[in-house]
Design a protein around this motif. Structure first.
Motif, PDB file in Angstrom:
ATOM      1  N   GLU A 158       0.847  -1.179   0.000  1.00  0.00           N
ATOM      2  CA  GLU A 158       0.000   0.000   0.000  1.00  0.00           C
ATOM      3  C   GLU A 158       0.889   1.237   0.000  1.00  0.00           C
ATOM      4  O   GLU A 158       1.785   1.372   0.834  1.00  0.00           O
ATOM      5  CB  GLU A 158      -0.910   0.017   1.217  1.00  0.00           C
ATOM      6  CG  GLU A 158      -1.873   1.167   1.194  1.00  0.00           C
ATOM      7  CD  GLU A 158      -2.883   1.137   2.322  1.00  0.00           C
ATOM      8  OE1 GLU A 158      -3.548   2.161   2.522  1.00  0.00           O
ATOM      9  OE2 GLU A 158      -3.000   0.101   2.989  1.00  0.00           O
ATOM     10  N   ASP A 215      -3.081   3.662  -2.474  1.00  0.00           N
ATOM     11  CA  ASP A 215      -3.250   2.740  -3.594  1.00  0.00           C
ATOM     12  C   ASP A 215      -2.640   1.387  -3.240  1.00  0.00           C
ATOM     13  O   ASP A 215      -1.711   1.300  -2.439  1.00  0.00           O
ATOM     14  CB  ASP A 215      -2.584   3.274  -4.857  1.00  0.00           C
ATOM     15  CG  ASP A 215      -3.207   4.576  -5.342  1.00  0.00           C
ATOM     16  OD1 ASP A 215      -4.350   4.880  -4.942  1.00  0.00           O
ATOM     17  OD2 ASP A 215      -2.549   5.277  -6.120  1.00  0.00           O
ATOM     18  N   SER A 249     -10.071   2.029 -12.160  1.00  0.00           N
ATOM     19  CA  SER A 249      -9.310   1.926 -10.909  1.00  0.00           C
ATOM     20  C   SER A 249      -8.149   0.941 -11.006  1.00  0.00           C
ATOM     21  O   SER A 249      -7.334   0.855 -10.096  1.00  0.00           O
ATOM     22  CB  SER A 249     -10.225   1.479  -9.764  1.00  0.00           C
ATOM     23  OG  SER A 249     -11.207   2.444  -9.524  1.00  0.00           O
ATOM     24  N   ARG A 286      -1.719  -1.768 -10.192  1.00  0.00           N
ATOM     25  CA  ARG A 286      -2.086  -0.749  -9.208  1.00  0.00           C
ATOM     26  C   ARG A 286      -3.602  -0.679  -9.129  1.00  0.00           C
ATOM     27  O   ARG A 286      -4.284  -0.627 -10.157  1.00  0.00           O
ATOM     28  CB  ARG A 286      -1.528   0.595  -9.641  1.00  0.00           C
ATOM     29  CG  ARG A 286      -1.945   1.753  -8.801  1.00  0.00           C
ATOM     30  CD  ARG A 286      -1.369   3.029  -9.404  1.00  0.00           C
ATOM     31  NE  ARG A 286      -1.788   4.178  -8.666  1.00  0.00           N
ATOM     32  CZ  ARG A 286      -1.784   5.406  -9.154  1.00  0.00           C
ATOM     33  NH1 ARG A 286      -1.363   5.629 -10.391  1.00  0.00           N
ATOM     34  NH2 ARG A 286      -2.184   6.412  -8.436  1.00  0.00           N
ATOM     35  N   VAL A 296      -6.345   1.818  -7.674  1.00  0.00           N
ATOM     36  CA  VAL A 296      -6.515   3.175  -7.158  1.00  0.00           C
ATOM     37  C   VAL A 296      -7.815   3.251  -6.374  1.00  0.00           C
ATOM     38  O   VAL A 296      -8.884   2.944  -6.914  1.00  0.00           O
ATOM     39  CB  VAL A 296      -6.545   4.202  -8.318  1.00  0.00           C
ATOM     40  CG1 VAL A 296      -6.742   5.607  -7.794  1.00  0.00           C
ATOM     41  CG2 VAL A 296      -5.282   4.088  -9.157  1.00  0.00           C
ATOM     42  N   SER A 303     -10.000   5.767  -3.392  1.00  0.00           N
ATOM     43  CA  SER A 303     -10.056   7.092  -2.772  1.00  0.00           C
ATOM     44  C   SER A 303      -9.882   6.960  -1.258  1.00  0.00           C
ATOM     45  O   SER A 303      -9.739   5.858  -0.730  1.00  0.00           O
ATOM     46  CB  SER A 303     -11.376   7.777  -3.109  1.00  0.00           C
ATOM     47  OG  SER A 303     -12.445   7.087  -2.490  1.00  0.00           O
ATOM     48  N   ARG A 362     -10.573  -1.525   0.657  1.00  0.00           N
ATOM     49  CA  ARG A 362      -9.124  -1.757   0.635  1.00  0.00           C
ATOM     50  C   ARG A 362      -8.766  -2.979   1.481  1.00  0.00           C
ATOM     51  O   ARG A 362      -8.026  -3.851   1.050  1.00  0.00           O
ATOM     52  CB  ARG A 362      -8.403  -0.505   1.145  1.00  0.00           C
ATOM     53  CG  ARG A 362      -6.902  -0.577   1.081  1.00  0.00           C
ATOM     54  CD  ARG A 362      -6.241   0.730   1.564  1.00  0.00           C
ATOM     55  NE  ARG A 362      -6.455   1.796   0.596  1.00  0.00           N
ATOM     56  CZ  ARG A 362      -7.260   2.848   0.760  1.00  0.00           C
ATOM     57  NH1 ARG A 362      -7.942   3.002   1.876  1.00  0.00           N
ATOM     58  NH2 ARG A 362      -7.389   3.756  -0.175  1.00  0.00           N
TER      59      ARG A 362
END
Length: 104
Positions: A6, A10, A65, A80, A82, A84, A93
């Motif tokens: 992390e 991200d 994303s 990756r 992405v 928020s 996440r």
């Protein structure tokens, strides 16, 4: 060993892609990467596009994303995700990390 990193919110992880498979699926671990079988052939970016589409469904995030940040022309890629900084994305996440690391 496979790991999810992390950085600045991200998520980053490595994948090893096996193109021209009979179906799209995560097939375990390959070295330090998640092994992914993809039905698309490795021509004209088709396998990369299929990886993005597959992971957007697998991780339940939008295609925008998901980004392949390295390895566009090889089997070893760095991905990756992405997200928020909203409270709902913090839960997402944690769930993504848990899902991805369940294969190791």
């Amino acid at each position: 060993m496979f790991a999810v990193e992390e950085k600045k919110g991200d998520l980053f992880f490595r994948i090893f892609v096996q193109p021209k498979s009979s179906k799209n699926m995560v097939a375990g671990i390959h070295g330090d990467a998640l092994k992914v079988k993809i039905t698309a052939p490795p021509v004209d970016g088709a396998a990369n596009a299929m990886c993005i589409k597959y992971f957007s469904k697998f991780l339940e995030v939008s295609k925008s994303s998901i980004e392949i940040v390295s390895g566009q022309t090889g089997r070893n890629k760095r991905v990756r995700v992405v997200l928020s900084d909203t409270p709902g994305d913090e839960v997402k996440r944690r769930n993504i990390v848990k899902l991805l690391t369940s294969y190791s």
